[in-house]
Design an enzyme around this catalytic site. Structure first.
Site, mmCIF file in Angstrom:
data_model
loop_
_atom_site.group_PDB
_atom_site.id
_atom_site.type_symbol
_atom_site.label_atom_id
_atom_site.label_comp_id
_atom_site.label_asym_id
_atom_site.label_seq_id
_atom_site.Cartn_x
_atom_site.Cartn_y
_atom_site.Cartn_z
ATOM 1 N N LYS A 7 -17.698 5.663 -60.621
ATOM 2 C CA LYS A 7 -16.633 6.571 -61.033
ATOM 3 C C LYS A 7 -16.502 6.670 -62.554
ATOM 4 O O LYS A 7 -15.958 7.642 -63.063
ATOM 5 C CB LYS A 7 -15.313 6.140 -60.400
ATOM 6 C CG LYS A 7 -15.354 6.347 -58.898
ATOM 7 C CD LYS A 7 -14.061 6.051 -58.211
ATOM 8 C CE LYS A 7 -14.127 6.435 -56.750
ATOM 9 N NZ LYS A 7 -15.017 5.539 -55.976
HETATM 10 C C1 LIG Z 1 -15.649 5.865 -54.796
HETATM 11 C C2 LIG Z 1 -16.808 5.055 -54.388
HETATM 12 C C3 LIG Z 1 -17.696 5.484 -53.373
HETATM 13 C C4 LIG Z 1 -17.477 6.764 -52.597
HETATM 14 O O1 LIG Z 1 -17.725 7.924 -53.360
HETATM 15 P P1 LIG Z 1 -17.144 9.339 -52.887
HETATM 16 O O2 LIG Z 1 -17.408 10.267 -54.007
HETATM 17 O O3 LIG Z 1 -15.666 9.128 -52.657
HETATM 18 O O4 LIG Z 1 -17.849 9.714 -51.643
HETATM 19 C C5 LIG Z 1 -18.784 4.679 -53.072
HETATM 20 N N1 LIG Z 1 -18.987 3.496 -53.707
HETATM 21 C C6 LIG Z 1 -18.165 3.057 -54.684
HETATM 22 C C7 LIG Z 1 -18.448 1.740 -55.332
HETATM 23 C C8 LIG Z 1 -17.057 3.814 -55.068
HETATM 24 O O5 LIG Z 1 -16.240 3.351 -56.041
#
Ligand SMILES: *Cc1c(COP(=O)(O)O)cnc(C)c1O
Length: 502
Positions: free
Chosen positions: A112
């Site tokens: 993120k």
């Molecule tokens: C948020 C997140 C995901 C999922 O991603 P999306 O875009 O919500 O599908 C997967 N792995 C980690 C470590 C995350 O922080």
């Protein structure tokens, strides 16, 4: 070429990118999508020599056409600097037949960071473009990863402040350490007595409350959100699909125009949707493999065409994927229905009223042409971590393990051995406890001891961003009841408003 945005629930909406970034969600409840996605086409010949930042400038300029090139370059340069512990930003590792795209080299050690490092700059510029004088308060409920990445992104950004609510006792101890030691004069963090859904629902209610909005207006404040439905987060994620492809060409793993698969551990469907858009604008992709954990709503959906949330919510060891309503799926269905906003409105009403919807045969067929989906049980996740470490001495976190496990299932069930890239979404440092469970190692209780033990045992250096905070005092220690959220928001806006008057 100018790109405008419309809503998935109303084709008549016609706004600029900067407007969509500020608003997050359309008033009709729909999500913003580019009006003329089909007009955006990239030429791989021009892309194949570019580095990450150059790719970002090219791609973001196409989608955010009301930003000047200088503004895009400013945002990209500020976002992708030493905050990332490698100048490649998103390096690709080759471990035998696996190509692993490491998306966790930012400040908070999860993917993120890639989008939330740039969103604050895009938002600040959007605010200036629309001559908004009020303070913007970003409200975020988090199960661990989003909140910290948003805090790091927005800290000390002028004219914007951020409040994060996480379930007290409901995040990993590394995540708790990260949150409680947060810096920044505009950051506010609260543990909430309740689970993630409680925190999330309270934040959602705040956004809808006219009473709260009115009171905030008196304090010169408007609310906004940093969640993954914002196009300011979605579009920057397209870049790493291209950068992975370019790296594979540079490393002679593929030839130009060769189609590849991407395997994506999925929660809210934001990450994998960026992959879909990359494919639509010309990246040679064969299949997008959607990997779920035991909250396998998406797996069922891709296999049956029926989306059904009438089931138990399961708390797993890959908490960032614990989700029943994957918001960004609405965008995919909009594209696959050829932009039929009435149809999307109808199925979203079905979801709201009955907790389920079916898609047409035609849409189901289109989904199967592009996507493949399966899920991992808790046990499979632990086994995958253990086996990969034993066989290849490569450590992965629980979310990435879901992708590895589902990729193995894909190969076994389809016999497709097209070259593939696995998206690794979090650093193993973020989920040490589960890795110890997987390898049957006894755990230290104290978070600092745990980090030191992990580092020594596996001979890996503690990431800089963790080293900096592991000896720090907790500066945010507030735990509140759900009912207190509203009052805390008022307190923040009073304080932030005074700051501006100085
Ligand atoms: C948020 C997140 C995901 C999922 O991603 P999306 O875009 O919500 O599908 C997967 N792995 C980690 C470590 C995350 O922080």
């Amino acid at each position: 070429m100018e790109i405008k945005y419309k809503s998935t629930r109303d084709n008549n909406v016609n706004i600029k990118a900067s407007d969509a970034i500020l608003r997050g969600l359309s008033d009709d409840g729909g999500l913003f999508v580019p009006k003329n996605l089909k007009d955006i086409k990239i030429d791989m010949n021009e892309f194949k020599e570019l580095n990450y930042k150059e790719l970002a400038v090219e791609i973001l300029s196409m989608f955010f056409s009301d930003f000047s090139t200088d503004e895009i370059i400013y945002s990209v340069n500020n976002a992708y600097d030493e905050k990332f512990d490698t100048c490649e930003i998103v390096p690709i590792k080759h471990i035998d037949e696996y190509n692993i795209l490491e998306l966790f080299h930012g400040r908070t050690l999860a993917f993120k960071d890639v989008a939330l490092s740039i969103l604050p700059y895009l938002m600040k510029l959007s605010k200036e473009k629309h001559n908004i004088q009020e303070n913007i308060l970003i409200l975020t409920a988090t199960s661990g990863d989003t909140g910290k990445a948003a805090l790091e992104g927005f800290k000390d950004v002028e004219g914007i402040s951020i409040a994060v609510f996480y379930p007290d006792g409901g995040v990993s101890n590394i995540q708790e350490l990260q949150m409680k030691t947060q810096e920044g004069t505009n950051t506010y963090i609260f543990g909430v007595k309740g689970n993630f859904d409680d925190a999330q629902n309270t934040v959602k209610k705040t956004f809808r409350s006219e009473e709260i909005k009115k009171k905030l207006a008196e304090e010169n404040t408007i609310l906004s959100s940093a969640n993954s439905i914002n196009i300011g987060r979605l579009i920057p994620q397209i870049v790493y699909y291209f950068s992975a492809y370019v790296d594979l060409i540079k490393n002679k793993k593929i030839v130009k125009d060769e189609k590849i698969n991407f395997v994506v551990p999925t929660g809210n469907f934001g990450n994998i949707l960026a992959g879909y858009i990359a494919k639509e604008i010309g990246l040679p992709i064969n299949k997008l493999i959607c990997a779920s954990n035991e909250n396998n709503v998406l797996t069922d959906f891709f296999n049956t065409g029926k989306y059904n949330i009438n089931r138990k919510f399961i708390k797993t060891i890959s908490p960032s994927m614990d989700i029943l309503i994957s918001s960004n799926l609405e965008r995919l269905l909009f594209f696959l229905s050829d932009g039929d906003s009435n149809y999307i409105k109808k199925i979203m009403e079905d979801l709201y009223n009955n907790g389920e919807y079916h898609v047409t045969k035609e849409i189901k067929q289109k989904m199967s042409n592009i996507f493949w989906s399966d899920y991992s049980t808790e046990n499979e996740i632990l086994k995958t971590i253990g086996n990969l470490y034993k066989e290849k001495e490569y450590l992965i976190d629980t979310h990435t393990a879901v992708a590895f496990n589902v990729y193995d299932k894909y190969k076994n069930q389809t016999g497709d051995f097209t070259k593939s890239v696995i998206l690794s979404t979090a650093s193993p440092f973020k989920f040490i406890e589960s890795i110890y469970d997987a390898l049957q190692i006894e755990k230290e209780e104290e978070v600092k001891e745990l980090l030191l033990d992990f580092s020594k045992r596996f001979n890996v250096e503690i990431p800089k961003s963790l080293k900096e905070i592991m000896n720090k005092q907790y500066t945010h220690n507030k735990v509140i009841e759900i009912e207190e959220v509203k009052n805390e928001i008022f307190k923040i806006t009073k304080k932030e408003d005074k700051k501006c008057l100085k």
